[in-house]
Design a protein around this motif. Structure first.
Motif, PDB file in Angstrom:
ATOM      1  N   VAL A  25     -34.105 -85.041  68.139  1.00 17.16           N
ATOM      2  CA  VAL A  25     -34.146 -83.629  68.531  1.00 17.16           C
ATOM      3  C   VAL A  25     -34.182 -82.744  67.287  1.00 17.16           C
ATOM      4  CG1 VAL A  25     -32.836 -81.781  69.656  1.00 17.16           C
ATOM      5  CG2 VAL A  25     -33.067 -84.002  70.773  1.00 17.16           C
ATOM      6  N   SER A  26     -33.390 -83.090  66.287  1.00 12.10           N
ATOM      7  CA  SER A  26     -33.369 -82.329  65.043  1.00 12.10           C
ATOM      8  C   SER A  26     -34.716 -82.407  64.336  1.00 12.10           C
ATOM      9  CB  SER A  26     -32.259 -82.858  64.136  1.00 12.10           C
ATOM     10  OG  SER A  26     -32.282 -82.196  62.903  1.00 12.10           O
ATOM     11  N   ALA A  27     -35.320 -83.582  64.314  1.00 16.89           N
ATOM     12  CA  ALA A  27     -36.630 -83.738  63.683  1.00 16.89           C
ATOM     13  C   ALA A  27     -37.674 -82.939  64.428  1.00 16.89           C
ATOM     14  CB  ALA A  27     -37.014 -85.208  63.646  1.00 16.89           C
ATOM     15  N   ARG A  28     -37.569 -82.910  65.730  1.00 17.34           N
ATOM     16  CA  ARG A  28     -38.528 -82.126  66.537  1.00 17.34           C
ATOM     17  C   ARG A  28     -38.402 -80.654  66.207  1.00 17.34           C
ATOM     18  NH1 ARG A  28     -39.711 -78.004  69.685  1.00 17.34           N
ATOM     19  NH2 ARG A  28     -41.190 -78.367  71.340  1.00 17.34           N
ATOM     20  N   ARG A  29     -37.163 -80.167  66.053  1.00 18.54           N
ATOM     21  CA  ARG A  29     -36.938 -78.761  65.697  1.00 18.54           C
ATOM     22  C   ARG A  29     -37.505 -78.463  64.305  1.00 18.54           C
ATOM     23  NH1 ARG A  29     -30.914 -78.725  67.018  1.00 18.54           N
ATOM     24  NH2 ARG A  29     -31.008 -78.983  69.248  1.00 18.54           N
ATOM     25  N   ASP A  30     -37.229 -79.372  63.353  1.00 23.05           N
ATOM     26  CA  ASP A  30     -37.673 -79.154  61.981  1.00 23.05           C
ATOM     27  C   ASP A  30     -39.190 -79.238  61.842  1.00 23.05           C
ATOM     28  OD1 ASP A  30     -35.027 -78.898  61.280  1.00 23.05           O
ATOM     29  OD2 ASP A  30     -34.852 -80.947  60.467  1.00 23.05           O
ATOM     30  N   LEU A  31     -39.806 -80.189  62.541  1.00 26.47           N
ATOM     31  CA  LEU A  31     -41.244 -80.417  62.381  1.00 26.47           C
ATOM     32  C   LEU A  31     -42.094 -79.542  63.296  1.00 26.47           C
ATOM     33  CD1 LEU A  31     -41.165 -84.294  62.115  1.00 26.47           C
ATOM     34  CD2 LEU A  31     -41.440 -82.650  60.244  1.00 26.47           C
ATOM     35  N   GLY A  32     -41.517 -79.072  64.366  1.00 29.85           N
ATOM     36  CA  GLY A  32     -42.260 -78.219  65.279  1.00 29.85           C
ATOM     37  C   GLY A  32     -42.925 -79.012  66.389  1.00 29.85           C
ATOM     38  N   PRO A  33     -43.496 -78.275  67.350  1.00 32.69           N
ATOM     39  CA  PRO A  33     -44.070 -78.913  68.538  1.00 32.69           C
ATOM     40  C   PRO A  33     -45.295 -79.786  68.236  1.00 32.69           C
ATOM     41  CG  PRO A  33     -44.279 -76.507  68.670  1.00 32.69           C
ATOM     42  CD  PRO A  33     -43.534 -76.827  67.425  1.00 32.69           C
ATOM     43  N   GLU A  34     -45.992 -79.569  67.137  1.00 29.64           N
ATOM     44  CA  GLU A  34     -47.188 -80.367  66.854  1.00 29.64           C
ATOM     45  C   GLU A  34     -46.854 -81.827  66.541  1.00 29.64           C
ATOM     46  OE1 GLU A  34     -45.951 -78.126  63.182  1.00 29.64           O
ATOM     47  OE2 GLU A  34     -46.508 -77.455  65.160  1.00 29.64           O
ATOM     48  N   PHE A  35     -45.628 -82.114  66.138  1.00 26.13           N
ATOM     49  CA  PHE A  35     -45.218 -83.489  65.852  1.00 26.13           C
ATOM     50  C   PHE A  35     -44.344 -84.079  66.962  1.00 26.13           C
ATOM     51  CE2 PHE A  35     -46.090 -81.835  61.603  1.00 26.13           C
ATOM     52  CZ  PHE A  35     -46.906 -82.834  61.114  1.00 26.13           C
ATOM     53  N   GLU A  36     -44.265 -83.364  68.084  1.00 23.88           N
ATOM     54  CA  GLU A  36     -43.402 -83.808  69.181  1.00 23.88           C
ATOM     55  C   GLU A  36     -43.764 -85.203  69.673  1.00 23.88           C
ATOM     56  OE1 GLU A  36     -42.059 -82.405  73.641  1.00 23.88           O
ATOM     57  OE2 GLU A  36     -42.813 -80.918  72.242  1.00 23.88           O
ATOM     58  N   ASP A  37     -45.058 -85.480  69.850  1.00 28.55           N
ATOM     59  CA  ASP A  37     -45.473 -86.798  70.339  1.00 28.55           C
ATOM     60  C   ASP A  37     -45.033 -87.915  69.387  1.00 28.55           C
ATOM     61  OD1 ASP A  37     -46.612 -85.710  72.588  1.00 28.55           O
ATOM     62  OD2 ASP A  37     -48.658 -85.720  71.787  1.00 28.55           O
ATOM     63  N   ALA A  38     -45.203 -87.683  68.092  1.00 32.19           N
ATOM     64  CA  ALA A  38     -44.818 -88.700  67.108  1.00 32.19           C
ATOM     65  C   ALA A  38     -43.309 -88.919  67.108  1.00 32.19           C
ATOM     66  CB  ALA A  38     -45.292 -88.293  65.717  1.00 32.19           C
ATOM     67  N   VAL A  39     -42.535 -87.837  67.252  1.00 38.28           N
ATOM     68  CA  VAL A  39     -41.073 -87.946  67.273  1.00 38.28           C
ATOM     69  C   VAL A  39     -40.622 -88.719  68.513  1.00 38.28           C
ATOM     70  CG1 VAL A  39     -38.932 -86.619  67.472  1.00 38.28           C
ATOM     71  CG2 VAL A  39     -40.700 -85.870  65.882  1.00 38.28           C
ATOM     72  N   VAL A  40     -41.215 -88.393  69.666  1.00 38.12           N
ATOM     73  CA  VAL A  40     -40.855 -89.077  70.914  1.00 38.12           C
ATOM     74  C   VAL A  40     -41.229 -90.554  70.837  1.00 38.12           C
ATOM     75  CG1 VAL A  40     -41.379 -89.223  73.383  1.00 38.12           C
ATOM     76  CG2 VAL A  40     -40.934 -86.999  72.336  1.00 38.12           C
ATOM     77  N   GLU A  41     -42.430 -90.874  70.326  1.00 41.40           N
ATOM     78  CA  GLU A  41     -42.847 -92.267  70.203  1.00 41.40           C
ATOM     79  C   GLU A  41     -41.919 -93.042  69.274  1.00 41.40           C
ATOM     80  OE1 GLU A  41     -46.986 -92.851  69.286  1.00 41.40           O
ATOM     81  OE2 GLU A  41     -47.572 -91.316  70.723  1.00 41.40           O
ATOM     82  N   SER A  42     -41.533 -92.419  68.175  1.00 37.88           N
ATOM     83  CA  SER A  42     -40.620 -93.075  67.234  1.00 37.88           C
ATOM     84  C   SER A  42     -39.266 -93.335  67.888  1.00 37.88           C
ATOM     85  CB  SER A  42     -40.449 -92.208  65.989  1.00 37.88           C
ATOM     86  OG  SER A  42     -39.464 -92.741  65.140  1.00 37.88           O
ATOM     87  N   PHE A  43     -38.760 -92.340  68.614  1.00 31.54           N
ATOM     88  CA  PHE A  43     -37.484 -92.497  69.301  1.00 31.54           C
ATOM     89  C   PHE A  43     -37.561 -93.609  70.342  1.00 31.54           C
ATOM     90  CE2 PHE A  43     -34.759 -91.418  72.950  1.00 31.54           C
ATOM     91  CZ  PHE A  43     -33.530 -91.522  72.336  1.00 31.54           C
ATOM     92  N   LEU A  44     -38.615 -93.623  71.144  1.00 32.48           N
ATOM     93  CA  LEU A  44     -38.763 -94.648  72.179  1.00 32.48           C
ATOM     94  C   LEU A  44     -38.911 -96.038  71.568  1.00 32.48           C
ATOM     95  CD1 LEU A  44     -41.071 -92.841  74.765  1.00 32.48           C
ATOM     96  CD2 LEU A  44     -38.612 -93.282  74.923  1.00 32.48           C
ATOM     97  N   GLU A  45     -39.596 -96.141  70.446  1.00 30.85           N
ATOM     98  CA  GLU A  45     -39.720 -97.442  69.768  1.00 30.85           C
ATOM     99  C   GLU A  45     -38.356 -97.941  69.305  1.00 30.85           C
ATOM    100  OE1 GLU A  45     -41.157-100.880  68.231  1.00 30.85           O
ATOM    101  OE2 GLU A  45     -42.279 -99.457  69.453  1.00 30.85           O
ATOM    102  N   LYS A  46     -37.561 -97.066  68.721  1.00 33.70           N
ATOM    103  CA  LYS A  46     -36.219 -97.442  68.268  1.00 33.70           C
ATOM    104  C   LYS A  46     -35.338 -97.835  69.450  1.00 33.70           C
ATOM    105  CE  LYS A  46     -36.275 -94.655  64.083  1.00 33.70           C
ATOM    106  NZ  LYS A  46     -35.727 -93.479  63.409  1.00 33.70           N
ATOM    107  N   MET A  47     -35.449 -97.105  70.550  1.00 29.34           N
ATOM    108  CA  MET A  47     -34.653 -97.432  71.732  1.00 29.34           C
ATOM    109  C   MET A  47     -35.092 -98.770  72.326  1.00 29.34           C
ATOM    110  SD  MET A  47     -32.323 -95.234  72.003  1.00 29.34           S
ATOM    111  CE  MET A  47     -32.359 -95.272  70.225  1.00 29.34           C
TER     112      MET A  47
END
Length: 116
Positions: free
Chosen positions: A11-33
């Motif tokens: 969530v913090s990375a999404r805030r820092d990087l902005g909505p354009e990187f949201e897909d990459a942040v979500v994919e990274s989170f789901l991969e880790k989970m």
């Protein structure tokens, strides 16, 4: 890092990087989970495997004792039936057959192993 920390970091990375990187942040989170879930499943499987009772072959002493008792019972019943006569020898086949079946069942279907 636990799952709560991972979510906060995402969530913090999404805030820092902005909505354009949201897909990459979500994919990274789901991969880790996904990796965390796999690790936990593997851990549980390993725990259950270690707790499962060993189904080893009966100790050699028990198998030898059963064989000796079977031979003794078979021999005694053979002697008794032959000595008593009166066409009782027909009972020998079921007696010896039963002893063979008991020994075969006791000694089959078990994994190999040394006696303890």
């Amino acid at each position: 890092m636990n799952t709560g920390d991972e979510l906060k970091a995402a969530v913090s990375a999404r805030r820092d990087l902005g909505p354009e990187f949201e897909d990459a942040v979500v994919e990274s989170f789901l991969e880790k989970m996904g990796q965390e879930v796999d690790r936990r499943v593997d851990e549980r499987i390993a725990q259950r495997a270690s707790r499962a009772p060993a189904r080893d072959r009966a100790p050699d002493g028990q198998r030898l004792a059963l064989a000796i008792v079977s031979v003794c019972l078979g021999t005694i019943s053979t002697l008794l039936l032959v000595l008593l006569g009166d066409d009782r020898a027909g009972y020998l086949v079921p007696i010896w057959g039963g002893l063979i079946i008991i020994n075969a069942i006791f000694n089959s279907g078990r994994s190999g192993g040394k006696s303890s």
